[in-house]
Write a protein that holds these residues in place. Sequence first.
Motif, PDB file in Angstrom:
ATOM      1  N   MET A 150       7.884   8.945   4.703  1.00 40.22           N
ATOM      2  CA  MET A 150       6.940   9.143   5.742  1.00 40.22           C
ATOM      3  C   MET A 150       5.513   8.028   5.264  1.00 40.22           C
ATOM      4  N   ARG A 151       5.537   7.814   4.091  1.00 34.72           N
ATOM      5  CA  ARG A 151       4.505   6.656   3.815  1.00 34.72           C
ATOM      6  C   ARG A 151       5.011   5.297   4.047  1.00 34.72           C
ATOM      7  N   TYR A 152       6.045   4.704   3.824  1.00 39.47           N
ATOM      8  CA  TYR A 152       6.496   3.305   3.986  1.00 39.47           C
ATOM      9  C   TYR A 152       7.490   3.230   4.847  1.00 39.47           C
TER      10      TYR A 152
ATOM     11  N   LYS B 240       3.103   6.253  14.766  1.00 39.78           N
ATOM     12  CA  LYS B 240       3.690   7.505  15.020  1.00 39.78           C
ATOM     13  C   LYS B 240       2.964   8.717  14.196  1.00 39.78           C
ATOM     14  N   MET B 241       2.437   8.588  12.783  1.00 39.74           N
ATOM     15  CA  MET B 241       1.674   9.318  12.113  1.00 39.74           C
ATOM     16  C   MET B 241       0.701   8.718  11.181  1.00 39.74           C
ATOM     17  N   GLU B 242      -0.518   8.679  11.373  1.00 38.63           N
ATOM     18  CA  GLU B 242      -1.714   8.082  10.563  1.00 38.63           C
ATOM     19  C   GLU B 242      -1.489   8.643   8.950  1.00 38.63           C
ATOM     20  N   LYS B 243      -1.727   7.889   8.259  1.00 42.65           N
ATOM     21  CA  LYS B 243      -1.301   8.295   6.715  1.00 42.65           C
ATOM     22  C   LYS B 243      -2.607   9.222   6.258  1.00 42.65           C
ATOM     23  N   HIS B 244      -3.598   9.306   6.975  1.00 40.75           N
ATOM     24  CA  HIS B 244      -4.622  10.224   6.454  1.00 40.75           C
ATOM     25  C   HIS B 244      -4.066  11.721   6.636  1.00 40.75           C
TER      26      HIS B 244
ATOM     27  N   ARG C  82       3.054  -1.524   4.305  1.00 40.45           N
ATOM     28  CA  ARG C  82       2.140  -2.247   3.118  1.00 40.45           C
ATOM     29  C   ARG C  82       1.019  -3.002   3.819  1.00 40.45           C
ATOM     30  N   VAL C  83       1.132  -3.817   4.674  1.00 42.84           N
ATOM     31  CA  VAL C  83       0.263  -4.320   5.674  1.00 42.84           C
ATOM     32  C   VAL C  83      -0.977  -3.341   6.022  1.00 42.84           C
ATOM     33  N   ARG C  84      -0.416  -2.264   6.389  1.00 36.87           N
ATOM     34  CA  ARG C  84      -1.456  -1.355   6.898  1.00 36.87           C
ATOM     35  C   ARG C  84      -2.473  -0.622   5.602  1.00 36.87           C
ATOM     36  N   GLU C  85      -1.666  -0.473   4.731  1.00 35.61           N
ATOM     37  CA  GLU C  85      -2.223   0.062   3.354  1.00 35.61           C
ATOM     38  C   GLU C  85      -3.093  -1.102   2.645  1.00 35.61           C
ATOM     39  N   GLY C  86      -3.249  -2.325   3.055  1.00 36.40           N
ATOM     40  CA  GLY C  86      -4.120  -3.347   2.586  1.00 36.40           C
ATOM     41  C   GLY C  86      -3.461  -4.045   1.422  1.00 36.40           C
ATOM     42  N   ASP C  87      -2.186  -3.960   1.279  1.00 35.05           N
ATOM     43  CA  ASP C  87      -1.252  -4.587  -0.085  1.00 35.05           C
ATOM     44  C   ASP C  87      -1.072  -6.008   0.441  1.00 35.05           C
ATOM     45  N   LEU C  88      -0.717  -6.233   1.525  1.00 39.09           N
ATOM     46  CA  LEU C  88      -0.485  -7.456   2.042  1.00 39.09           C
ATOM     47  C   LEU C  88      -1.553  -7.884   3.402  1.00 39.09           C
ATOM     48  N   GLU C  89      -1.422  -9.128   3.303  1.00 37.85           N
ATOM     49  CA  GLU C  89      -2.358  -9.569   4.617  1.00 37.85           C
ATOM     50  C   GLU C  89      -1.367  -9.833   5.885  1.00 37.85           C
ATOM     51  N   VAL C  90      -0.073 -10.316   5.687  1.00 35.60           N
ATOM     52  CA  VAL C  90       0.946 -10.519   6.561  1.00 35.60           C
ATOM     53  C   VAL C  90       2.093 -10.090   5.748  1.00 35.60           C
ATOM     54  N   SER C  91       3.116  -9.502   6.659  1.00 33.32           N
ATOM     55  CA  SER C  91       4.476  -9.068   6.111  1.00 33.32           C
ATOM     56  C   SER C  91       5.060 -10.469   6.097  1.00 33.32           C
ATOM     57  N   PRO C  92       5.871 -10.600   5.068  1.00 38.13           N
ATOM     58  CA  PRO C  92       6.859 -11.787   4.847  1.00 38.13           C
ATOM     59  C   PRO C  92       8.025 -11.731   5.901  1.00 38.13           C
ATOM     60  N   LEU C  93       8.260 -10.414   6.404  1.00 33.57           N
ATOM     61  CA  LEU C  93       9.323 -10.222   7.479  1.00 33.57           C
ATOM     62  C   LEU C  93       8.667 -10.120   8.855  1.00 33.57           C
ATOM     63  N   SER C  94       7.408 -10.619   9.115  1.00 28.48           N
ATOM     64  CA  SER C  94       7.114 -10.255  10.335  1.00 28.48           C
ATOM     65  C   SER C  94       7.545 -11.036  11.578  1.00 28.48           C
TER      66      SER C  94
END
Length: 495
Positions: free
Chosen positions: A183-185, A191-195, A267-279
């Motif tokens: 549900m997180r990752y 589909k479901m905002e993490k808040h 993880r981009v949405r969580e702020g861990d990455l600026e851009v996904s390496p698999l974008s």
Amino acid sequence: MADPKGFMTTPRQDWPRRPVEERVRDWNEVYVPGALLPVISEQADRCMDCGVPFCHEACPLGNLIPEWNDLVAREDWRAASDRLHATNNFPEFTGRLCPAPCEAGCVLAINQPAVTIKNVECAIADRAWAEGFVPPRPPDRLSGRTVAVIGSGPTGLAAAQQLTRAGHTVVVYEKDDRLGGLMRYGIPEFKMEKHHLDRRIEQMRAEGTKFRTSTAVGRDVTAAELRARHDAVVVATGATAWRELSVPGRELAGIHQAMEYLPLANRVREGDLEVSPLSAAGRHVVIVGGGDTGADCLGTAVREGAASVTQLDIYAQPGAERDDDAEPWPTYPKLYRLSAAHEEARDLGTAPVADADARLFAASTLRFTGDDGGRVRRLHLVEVDARRSPVAGTARALPADLVLLALGFSGPDQGDGLVEQLGLAMDPRGTIVRDRDFATNVPGVFAAGDAARGQSLIVWALAEGRAVAAAVDRRLTGSSRLPAPISPYDRPMSV
């Protein structure tokens, strides 16, 4: 039944989605905020309150659907919330993520559009949070018993909340750095905002549930240590062992599993990455697999700015109406459904070669070919018949510099050592063996959710969590007042 003629006078109206051009520019949920409440009471009033409510049988949680439909029709939101939460720990999750087998079992669906049960459920849950109807419910006293729950997906969280409320001290062990499992990752934000997930976890903390993140049992904590610390252990790790596609060219760079791709986007949405390496930005994307995970990849790739996106489904395109002979009511039928991601792909024309929206039906992957640098450039496919045999003269190739495999999951990942260290018996499908009380072959160790049932729906995961909690409570105390909605051997209704 507030209006005995409601199902005859009121047409079905679903929660409207935001315009495609608007929603693909952000990652917010696809539905129009606030648009559900003005229509939901009339929609709930379509419920027939029938004498034999098959929606109950279709829902493994046993949700009291006619009861809370009637309460919503009367706008008694507090009572509706009480009835909904009596059977479902996290209705805002199922109201967004469940494919609603209850609606397939709705008696009205025999000859009319079903009641919008899923939308009503979501409206009750959201209203309950807005009105403060779901405060923490810590136990009156503690039992002195401790339980370890391995995994913080829907099964693990439901089991942990039930056992905490029963008075046991529960510790949830999660291998990732944040709670929520898939549900997180795995589930995209649109589909479901993490808040929604975060506030439930805070509710559980306030009730007394303890959480240990970045802790892989079998690696960071041994199974022996865990059993020594706790009176019972619940294995709820999910089915994360993904299925492979063994065709020539699989070794080429640029071919990834869906669950390698989706977590990075989250993880981009969580702020861990600026851009996904698999974008997928600027790439020709082909998704192999026609299920929900493939649709999640589709919606994600569209938002990342893919040059094109095509989804391959090995099954033939289903019809728009139920086949009463092959899939009679009240079973869940295989129909042509237009998810939000498919609607976006259709309107934006992401796959000009597709049969419908972004999908190519009855398509099987033959091989991949690449460039001199060893990177995938084309996916070669062929059309197949009902027996999945190739149809002569239909072979062709699609441009592909990012291929995502969304072929489902077979059981728990055994790479972390948990299964081996505990000595759990496994069945031929690769899932954990358990008895009718959810107990494994190891004393004090229980298994629930997809790790034991196999890949399934979120509503079954929650039912498993609630049922295993009752089994553990009974083992620890001799009896239990916790509800057990299903047995380990229950399965969805089928022909």
